[in-house]
Design a protein around this motif. Sequence first.
Motif, PDB file in Angstrom:
ATOM      1  N   GLU A 113       0.815  -1.224   0.000  1.00  0.00           N
ATOM      2  CA  GLU A 113       0.000   0.000   0.000  1.00  0.00           C
ATOM      3  C   GLU A 113       0.845   1.270   0.000  1.00  0.00           C
ATOM      4  OE1 GLU A 113       0.009  -1.633   4.292  1.00  0.00           O
ATOM      5  OE2 GLU A 113      -0.108  -2.424   2.240  1.00  0.00           O
ATOM      6  N   GLU A 114       2.170   1.131   0.077  1.00  0.00           N
ATOM      7  CA  GLU A 114       3.046   2.305   0.032  1.00  0.00           C
ATOM      8  C   GLU A 114       3.445   2.664  -1.400  1.00  0.00           C
ATOM      9  OE1 GLU A 114       5.130   1.680   4.428  1.00  0.00           O
ATOM     10  OE2 GLU A 114       6.271   1.191   2.630  1.00  0.00           O
ATOM     11  N   LYS A 115       2.691   2.155  -2.357  1.00  0.00           N
ATOM     12  CA  LYS A 115       2.968   2.439  -3.765  1.00  0.00           C
ATOM     13  C   LYS A 115       1.666   2.518  -4.550  1.00  0.00           C
ATOM     14  CE  LYS A 115       5.094   0.358  -7.895  1.00  0.00           C
ATOM     15  NZ  LYS A 115       5.800  -0.820  -8.454  1.00  0.00           N
ATOM     16  N   ILE A 116       1.589   3.477  -5.496  1.00  0.00           N
ATOM     17  CA  ILE A 116       0.500   3.486  -6.472  1.00  0.00           C
ATOM     18  C   ILE A 116       1.124   3.678  -7.853  1.00  0.00           C
ATOM     19  CG2 ILE A 116      -1.340   4.284  -4.942  1.00  0.00           C
ATOM     20  CD1 ILE A 116      -0.983   7.069  -5.987  1.00  0.00           C
ATOM     21  N   GLY A 117       0.562   2.975  -8.826  1.00  0.00           N
ATOM     22  CA  GLY A 117       1.085   3.035 -10.185  1.00  0.00           C
ATOM     23  C   GLY A 117       2.167   1.989 -10.414  1.00  0.00           C
ATOM     24  N   GLY A 118       2.452   1.729 -11.678  1.00  0.00           N
ATOM     25  CA  GLY A 118       3.506   0.790 -12.019  1.00  0.00           C
ATOM     26  C   GLY A 118       3.119  -0.656 -11.745  1.00  0.00           C
ATOM     27  N   LEU A 119       4.100  -1.536 -11.750  1.00  0.00           N
ATOM     28  CA  LEU A 119       3.870  -2.954 -11.504  1.00  0.00           C
ATOM     29  C   LEU A 119       3.524  -3.201 -10.037  1.00  0.00           C
ATOM     30  CD1 LEU A 119       6.873  -4.426 -13.540  1.00  0.00           C
ATOM     31  CD2 LEU A 119       4.450  -4.355 -14.237  1.00  0.00           C
ATOM     32  N   PRO A 120       2.718  -4.202  -9.744  1.00  0.00           N
ATOM     33  CA  PRO A 120       2.384  -4.511  -8.337  1.00  0.00           C
ATOM     34  C   PRO A 120       3.649  -4.842  -7.545  1.00  0.00           C
ATOM     35  CG  PRO A 120       0.949  -5.709  -9.853  1.00  0.00           C
ATOM     36  CD  PRO A 120       2.023  -5.092 -10.690  1.00  0.00           C
ATOM     37  N   HIS A 121       3.631  -4.433  -6.292  1.00  0.00           N
ATOM     38  CA  HIS A 121       4.781  -4.700  -5.417  1.00  0.00           C
ATOM     39  C   HIS A 121       4.733  -6.136  -4.920  1.00  0.00           C
ATOM     40  CE1 HIS A 121       7.870  -4.075  -2.389  1.00  0.00           C
ATOM     41  NE2 HIS A 121       7.064  -4.572  -1.473  1.00  0.00           N
ATOM     42  N   ARG A 122       5.889  -6.811  -4.927  1.00  0.00           N
ATOM     43  CA  ARG A 122       5.995  -8.162  -4.389  1.00  0.00           C
ATOM     44  C   ARG A 122       6.644  -8.088  -3.006  1.00  0.00           C
ATOM     45  NH1 ARG A 122       9.592 -10.966  -6.702  1.00  0.00           N
ATOM     46  NH2 ARG A 122      10.571  -9.285  -7.891  1.00  0.00           N
ATOM     47  N   ASN A 123       6.054  -8.741  -2.028  1.00  0.00           N
ATOM     48  CA  ASN A 123       6.551  -8.678  -0.654  1.00  0.00           C
ATOM     49  C   ASN A 123       7.996  -9.150  -0.539  1.00  0.00           C
ATOM     50  OD1 ASN A 123       4.267  -7.599   0.593  1.00  0.00           O
ATOM     51  ND2 ASN A 123       3.285  -9.603   0.741  1.00  0.00           N
ATOM     52  N   ALA A 124       8.409 -10.035  -1.423  1.00  0.00           N
ATOM     53  CA  ALA A 124       9.789 -10.531  -1.381  1.00  0.00           C
ATOM     54  C   ALA A 124      10.802  -9.403  -1.582  1.00  0.00           C
ATOM     55  CB  ALA A 124       9.993 -11.593  -2.461  1.00  0.00           C
ATOM     56  N   GLU A 125      10.388  -8.334  -2.281  1.00  0.00           N
ATOM     57  CA  GLU A 125      11.281  -7.200  -2.527  1.00  0.00           C
ATOM     58  C   GLU A 125      11.600  -6.459  -1.224  1.00  0.00           C
ATOM     59  OE1 GLU A 125       9.788  -4.680  -5.683  1.00  0.00           O
ATOM     60  OE2 GLU A 125       8.739  -6.388  -6.561  1.00  0.00           O
ATOM     61  N   SER A 126      10.746  -6.587  -0.218  1.00  0.00           N
ATOM     62  CA  SER A 126      10.913  -5.856   1.044  1.00  0.00           C
ATOM     63  C   SER A 126      11.557  -6.692   2.138  1.00  0.00           C
ATOM     64  CB  SER A 126       9.545  -5.361   1.552  1.00  0.00           C
ATOM     65  OG  SER A 126       8.869  -4.632   0.580  1.00  0.00           O
ATOM     66  N   TYR A 127      11.765  -7.970   1.867  1.00  0.00           N
ATOM     67  CA  TYR A 127      12.176  -8.896   2.923  1.00  0.00           C
ATOM     68  C   TYR A 127      13.483  -8.485   3.588  1.00  0.00           C
ATOM     69  CZ  TYR A 127      13.444 -13.184   5.360  1.00  0.00           C
ATOM     70  OH  TYR A 127      13.813 -14.084   6.317  1.00  0.00           O
ATOM     71  N   ASP A 128      14.525  -8.189   2.793  1.00  0.00           N
ATOM     72  CA  ASP A 128      15.835  -7.834   3.352  1.00  0.00           C
ATOM     73  C   ASP A 128      15.757  -6.546   4.178  1.00  0.00           C
ATOM     74  OD1 ASP A 128      17.035 -10.036   2.126  1.00  0.00           O
ATOM     75  OD2 ASP A 128      17.377  -8.918   0.271  1.00  0.00           O
ATOM     76  N   PHE A 129      14.989  -5.580   3.704  1.00  0.00           N
ATOM     77  CA  PHE A 129      14.785  -4.316   4.419  1.00  0.00           C
ATOM     78  C   PHE A 129      14.132  -4.587   5.771  1.00  0.00           C
ATOM     79  CE2 PHE A 129      12.380   0.018   4.101  1.00  0.00           C
ATOM     80  CZ  PHE A 129      13.195   0.554   5.076  1.00  0.00           C
ATOM     81  N   PHE A 130      13.038  -5.343   5.739  1.00  0.00           N
ATOM     82  CA  PHE A 130      12.321  -5.660   6.978  1.00  0.00           C
ATOM     83  C   PHE A 130      13.218  -6.416   7.960  1.00  0.00           C
ATOM     84  CE2 PHE A 130       9.905  -8.686   9.517  1.00  0.00           C
ATOM     85  CZ  PHE A 130       9.007  -7.851  10.156  1.00  0.00           C
ATOM     86  N   GLU A 131      13.952  -7.417   7.458  1.00  0.00           N
ATOM     87  CA  GLU A 131      14.819  -8.220   8.315  1.00  0.00           C
ATOM     88  C   GLU A 131      15.895  -7.358   8.981  1.00  0.00           C
ATOM     89  OE1 GLU A 131      15.244 -11.859   9.102  1.00  0.00           O
ATOM     90  OE2 GLU A 131      13.121 -11.341   8.930  1.00  0.00           O
ATOM     91  N   CYS A 132      16.463  -6.422   8.241  1.00  0.00           N
ATOM     92  CA  CYS A 132      17.507  -5.549   8.788  1.00  0.00           C
ATOM     93  C   CYS A 132      16.952  -4.677   9.903  1.00  0.00           C
ATOM     94  CB  CYS A 132      18.104  -4.692   7.680  1.00  0.00           C
ATOM     95  SG  CYS A 132      19.322  -3.484   8.270  1.00  0.00           S
ATOM     96  N   MET A 133      15.830  -4.001   9.644  1.00  0.00           N
ATOM     97  CA  MET A 133      15.261  -3.118  10.661  1.00  0.00           C
ATOM     98  C   MET A 133      14.817  -3.908  11.892  1.00  0.00           C
ATOM     99  SD  MET A 133      15.574  -0.027   9.566  1.00  0.00           S
ATOM    100  CE  MET A 133      17.127  -0.599   8.861  1.00  0.00           C
ATOM    101  N   ASP A 134      14.302  -5.097  11.681  1.00  0.00           N
ATOM    102  CA  ASP A 134      13.865  -5.937  12.792  1.00  0.00           C
ATOM    103  C   ASP A 134      15.056  -6.395  13.630  1.00  0.00           C
ATOM    104  OD1 ASP A 134      11.733  -7.434  14.175  1.00  0.00           O
ATOM    105  OD2 ASP A 134      12.793  -9.184  13.423  1.00  0.00           O
ATOM    106  N   SER A 135      16.136  -6.807  12.974  1.00  0.00           N
ATOM    107  CA  SER A 135      17.311  -7.280  13.717  1.00  0.00           C
ATOM    108  C   SER A 135      17.999  -6.142  14.463  1.00  0.00           C
ATOM    109  CB  SER A 135      18.298  -7.956  12.765  1.00  0.00           C
ATOM    110  OG  SER A 135      18.861  -7.026  11.868  1.00  0.00           O
TER     111      SER A 135
END
Length: 311
Positions: free
Chosen positions: A120-142
Amino acid sequence: MVNKHKTDMVAISEPLVNSNKIEGYKRFLGFNHCISNINGKIWCFWRDGCDVSVIHNHVQQMTLKVQKNHNCQELFVTAVYAKCTASERMDLWSSLENLNRIINQPWCIGGDFNVILHPEEKIGGLPHRNAESYDFFECMDSCGMMDIGYIGSNYTWCNNWTPSLRIWKRLDRVFVNDQWAQKYNSNTVKHLPRVGSDHRPLLFKNFREIVTSDWRLHIQGNPMWKLQQKLKRLGKKLSKWSREGICDVHENTEMWEDRMQFLEDKDMELRTDDSREDLNKGHAEYIYWLNKQDSILKQKSQVRWFEEEQH
């Protein structure tokens, strides 16, 4: 914009000029100190009154240790300008996780991460795939980081293409660790209107800093005298903060800042040539009032300097 919001520290991502010009921009913006990261993509500026040292200078982030005065706790600020591809960002995530092993004090990480966390943090273009955010999420969580949210538009970046190809994303954000949240419990991030950039500036403020910085000043005398003087100093500081930060008399600038929010939301929804034209006209008007306000603030600064010189 710097003069209007009275910021003590500013970080600029991708300044688009050679880093040898940073000293000139420091003087132009009215700061006392500055530093660039190793590839010139991140510039940081700050005023007197802070002891600042670099603890990690990286191509995608720069981490500073900040101490307001010798009696205050150290805190850490990381300014980020991430690469565009997931593979290149792996080095950034690794550097932040390594820093997490040595930082056990208040820590804030903010900037342009060039990736979103949620669809939901994007409008337009190709749909966002959650796998694209995984490394970002893992880093902030760790690293024990939490996103402190924002006030304003949902998106911080736009590609500025024609309506059918236009994309909006929330690429810029601020995270803090538990120690920061406990020390500064009234953190706010405001998404300001875009001016001359495809990214919105982020205004990061906290209320407690205003109180504690004055309350910890050393004052001689008996306990009652100390209390009276600290309350007097704090009252003046809060009155000044209220005039400059909340009850700003420059109504046209405030009006056009709100108007820009409306026009950008309208353009995101309609995506037409007319909505883009209205937005461009609004940008021009907003810049006009920002420049007028900046001129007034500079004149006031010169008057205060003259009065101080006379005393």
